[in-house]
Design a protein around this motif. Sequence first.
Motif, PDB file in Angstrom:
ATOM      1  N   ASP A  18       0.803  -1.222   0.000  1.00 45.80           N
ATOM      2  CA  ASP A  18       0.000   0.000   0.000  1.00 45.80           C
ATOM      3  C   ASP A  18       0.840   1.278   0.000  1.00 45.80           C
ATOM      4  O   ASP A  18       0.287   2.380  -0.027  1.00 45.80           O
ATOM      5  CB  ASP A  18      -0.952   0.006   1.201  1.00 45.80           C
ATOM      6  N   ILE A  19       2.158   1.126   0.039  1.00 50.05           N
ATOM      7  CA  ILE A  19       3.031   2.301  -0.044  1.00 50.05           C
ATOM      8  C   ILE A  19       2.879   2.916  -1.436  1.00 50.05           C
ATOM      9  O   ILE A  19       2.930   2.220  -2.444  1.00 50.05           O
ATOM     10  CB  ILE A  19       4.506   1.937   0.223  1.00 50.05           C
ATOM     11  N   ILE A  20       2.652   4.211  -1.456  1.00 51.31           N
ATOM     12  CA  ILE A  20       2.498   4.956  -2.708  1.00 51.31           C
ATOM     13  C   ILE A  20       3.853   5.581  -3.038  1.00 51.31           C
ATOM     14  O   ILE A  20       4.373   6.379  -2.260  1.00 51.31           O
ATOM     15  CB  ILE A  20       1.433   6.065  -2.559  1.00 51.31           C
ATOM     16  N   GLU A  21       4.431   5.196  -4.169  1.00 52.77           N
ATOM     17  CA  GLU A  21       5.679   5.815  -4.626  1.00 52.77           C
ATOM     18  C   GLU A  21       5.372   6.660  -5.846  1.00 52.77           C
ATOM     19  O   GLU A  21       4.755   6.179  -6.795  1.00 52.77           O
ATOM     20  CB  GLU A  21       6.721   4.759  -4.972  1.00 52.77           C
ATOM     21  N   MET A  22       5.778   7.908  -5.807  1.00 54.22           N
ATOM     22  CA  MET A  22       5.485   8.844  -6.880  1.00 54.22           C
ATOM     23  C   MET A  22       6.740   9.215  -7.642  1.00 54.22           C
ATOM     24  O   MET A  22       7.835   9.136  -7.102  1.00 54.22           O
ATOM     25  CB  MET A  22       4.798  10.076  -6.299  1.00 54.22           C
ATOM     26  N   GLY A  23       6.567   9.641  -8.844  1.00 54.27           N
ATOM     27  CA  GLY A  23       7.690  10.054  -9.680  1.00 54.27           C
ATOM     28  C   GLY A  23       8.135  11.471  -9.413  1.00 54.27           C
ATOM     29  O   GLY A  23       9.019  11.975 -10.101  1.00 54.27           O
ATOM     30  N   ILE A  24       7.518  12.115  -8.426  1.00 56.98           N
ATOM     31  CA  ILE A  24       7.886  13.483  -8.058  1.00 56.98           C
ATOM     32  C   ILE A  24       8.156  13.543  -6.561  1.00 56.98           C
ATOM     33  O   ILE A  24       7.748  12.652  -5.815  1.00 56.98           O
ATOM     34  CB  ILE A  24       6.776  14.498  -8.443  1.00 56.98           C
ATOM     35  N   SER A  25       8.794  14.608  -6.133  1.00 58.16           N
ATOM     36  CA  SER A  25       9.148  14.765  -4.734  1.00 58.16           C
ATOM     37  C   SER A  25       7.917  14.994  -3.858  1.00 58.16           C
ATOM     38  O   SER A  25       6.997  15.727  -4.231  1.00 58.16           O
ATOM     39  CB  SER A  25      10.101  15.949  -4.556  1.00 58.16           C
ATOM     40  N   THR A  26       7.932  14.357  -2.704  1.00 58.73           N
ATOM     41  CA  THR A  26       6.920  14.590  -1.664  1.00 58.73           C
ATOM     42  C   THR A  26       7.642  14.984  -0.377  1.00 58.73           C
ATOM     43  O   THR A  26       7.162  14.719   0.713  1.00 58.73           O
ATOM     44  CB  THR A  26       6.057  13.332  -1.436  1.00 58.73           C
ATOM     45  N   ALA A  27       8.806  15.599  -0.519  1.00 57.10           N
ATOM     46  CA  ALA A  27       9.693  15.866   0.602  1.00 57.10           C
ATOM     47  C   ALA A  27       9.221  16.978   1.542  1.00 57.10           C
ATOM     48  O   ALA A  27       9.760  17.120   2.627  1.00 57.10           O
ATOM     49  CB  ALA A  27      11.093  16.176   0.098  1.00 57.10           C
ATOM     50  N   THR A  28       8.223  17.761   1.128  1.00 56.01           N
ATOM     51  CA  THR A  28       7.656  18.769   2.022  1.00 56.01           C
ATOM     52  C   THR A  28       6.154  18.531   2.108  1.00 56.01           C
ATOM     53  O   THR A  28       5.572  17.832   1.267  1.00 56.01           O
ATOM     54  CB  THR A  28       7.893  20.207   1.506  1.00 56.01           C
ATOM     55  N   VAL A  29       5.538  19.119   3.095  1.00 50.05           N
ATOM     56  CA  VAL A  29       4.087  18.988   3.248  1.00 50.05           C
ATOM     57  C   VAL A  29       3.379  19.452   1.989  1.00 50.05           C
ATOM     58  O   VAL A  29       2.486  18.777   1.466  1.00 50.05           O
ATOM     59  CB  VAL A  29       3.596  19.783   4.486  1.00 50.05           C
ATOM     60  N   GLU A  30       3.786  20.599   1.456  1.00 49.42           N
ATOM     61  CA  GLU A  30       3.125  21.162   0.283  1.00 49.42           C
ATOM     62  C   GLU A  30       3.287  20.264  -0.944  1.00 49.42           C
ATOM     63  O   GLU A  30       2.334  20.030  -1.687  1.00 49.42           O
ATOM     64  CB  GLU A  30       3.652  22.574  -0.012  1.00 49.42           C
ATOM     65  N   LEU A  31       4.497  19.764  -1.164  1.00 43.09           N
ATOM     66  CA  LEU A  31       4.739  18.876  -2.303  1.00 43.09           C
ATOM     67  C   LEU A  31       3.966  17.568  -2.164  1.00 43.09           C
ATOM     68  O   LEU A  31       3.385  17.073  -3.131  1.00 43.09           O
ATOM     69  CB  LEU A  31       6.239  18.582  -2.441  1.00 43.09           C
ATOM     70  N   ALA A  32       3.945  17.016  -0.957  1.00 43.60           N
ATOM     71  CA  ALA A  32       3.221  15.765  -0.731  1.00 43.60           C
ATOM     72  C   ALA A  32       1.725  15.958  -0.948  1.00 43.60           C
ATOM     73  O   ALA A  32       1.069  15.131  -1.592  1.00 43.60           O
ATOM     74  CB  ALA A  32       3.501  15.243   0.679  1.00 43.60           C
ATOM     75  N   ALA A  33       1.178  17.057  -0.435  1.00 44.19           N
ATOM     76  CA  ALA A  33      -0.253  17.327  -0.589  1.00 44.19           C
ATOM     77  C   ALA A  33      -0.613  17.466  -2.069  1.00 44.19           C
ATOM     78  O   ALA A  33      -1.612  16.902  -2.528  1.00 44.19           O
ATOM     79  CB  ALA A  33      -0.645  18.592   0.182  1.00 44.19           C
ATOM     80  N   ALA A  34       0.214  18.198  -2.820  1.00 45.98           N
ATOM     81  CA  ALA A  34      -0.047  18.376  -4.254  1.00 45.98           C
ATOM     82  C   ALA A  34       0.034  17.046  -4.992  1.00 45.98           C
ATOM     83  O   ALA A  34      -0.823  16.732  -5.822  1.00 45.98           O
ATOM     84  CB  ALA A  34       0.932  19.386  -4.841  1.00 45.98           C
ATOM     85  N   ALA A  35       1.042  16.245  -4.683  1.00 50.35           N
ATOM     86  CA  ALA A  35       1.225  14.957  -5.365  1.00 50.35           C
ATOM     87  C   ALA A  35       0.086  13.990  -5.063  1.00 50.35           C
ATOM     88  O   ALA A  35      -0.322  13.216  -5.926  1.00 50.35           O
ATOM     89  CB  ALA A  35       2.560  14.340  -4.959  1.00 50.35           C
ATOM     90  N   LEU A  36      -0.434  14.045  -3.835  1.00 54.25           N
ATOM     91  CA  LEU A  36      -1.486  13.120  -3.419  1.00 54.25           C
ATOM     92  C   LEU A  36      -2.894  13.663  -3.664  1.00 54.25           C
ATOM     93  O   LEU A  36      -3.872  12.934  -3.530  1.00 54.25           O
ATOM     94  CB  LEU A  36      -1.319  12.770  -1.938  1.00 54.25           C
ATOM     95  N   GLY A  37      -2.979  14.952  -3.983  1.00 57.29           N
ATOM     96  CA  GLY A  37      -4.280  15.564  -4.227  1.00 57.29           C
ATOM     97  C   GLY A  37      -5.120  15.737  -2.971  1.00 57.29           C
ATOM     98  O   GLY A  37      -6.333  15.581  -2.999  1.00 57.29           O
ATOM     99  N   VAL A  38      -4.448  16.058  -1.856  1.00 57.69           N
ATOM    100  CA  VAL A  38      -5.143  16.277  -0.588  1.00 57.69           C
ATOM    101  C   VAL A  38      -4.732  17.623  -0.009  1.00 57.69           C
ATOM    102  O   VAL A  38      -3.753  18.225  -0.454  1.00 57.69           O
ATOM    103  CB  VAL A  38      -4.844  15.153   0.440  1.00 57.69           C
ATOM    104  N   ILE A  39      -5.455  18.089   0.997  1.00 59.60           N
ATOM    105  CA  ILE A  39      -5.070  19.336   1.659  1.00 59.60           C
ATOM    106  C   ILE A  39      -3.818  19.086   2.495  1.00 59.60           C
ATOM    107  O   ILE A  39      -3.594  17.963   2.979  1.00 59.60           O
ATOM    108  CB  ILE A  39      -6.213  19.903   2.527  1.00 59.60           C
TER     109      ILE A  39
END
Length: 163
Positions: A18-39
């Motif tokens: 269930d681990i989600i690996e993305m092709g973009i950085s999720t290294a900050t809260v803002e980047l992770a939220a954008a990549a995952l489509g959540v607030i």
Amino acid sequence: MSIEQVRKYLSRWNREKDIIEMGISTATVELAAAALGVIPARIAKSISLRNGANSGANGAMMVVTAGDNRLDNKKFRTHFGFKPKMLSPNEALEYTGHAIGGVCPFALPEGVDVYLDNSMKRFETIFPACGSGNSAIELTMAELEEYSQCKGWVDVCVDQNPG
């Protein structure tokens, strides 16, 4: 690699898939939220700190909080009895086994105490990192509590809704 340690760690609950690996950085809260489509608030922010009460082990601890929150120094000191001091990037890697951007409450070395902040309880699920700067997993609060093997829930962040 840290994500592989987390994958192995989460396999005891059959959650490694269930681990989600993305092709973009999720290294900050803002980047992770954008990549995952959540607030941003739904990103579980793992804050690695010096454990001032722990003279043994490696002297590190972790507070996991909602992504839109930050530590309240006074609340933290009242609860733990010492001032919070964040680990440097090198110390975070050394003491938690995870590099900044992928720090998470899973697969930690013995003696690293994890606490979960009440700020996350407003959500059904939250997304903590999984040991790399491009990974996350969606967990309920009960799952986060179990998988992190936390010492308990705390109220050590700035009140986002005073009054």
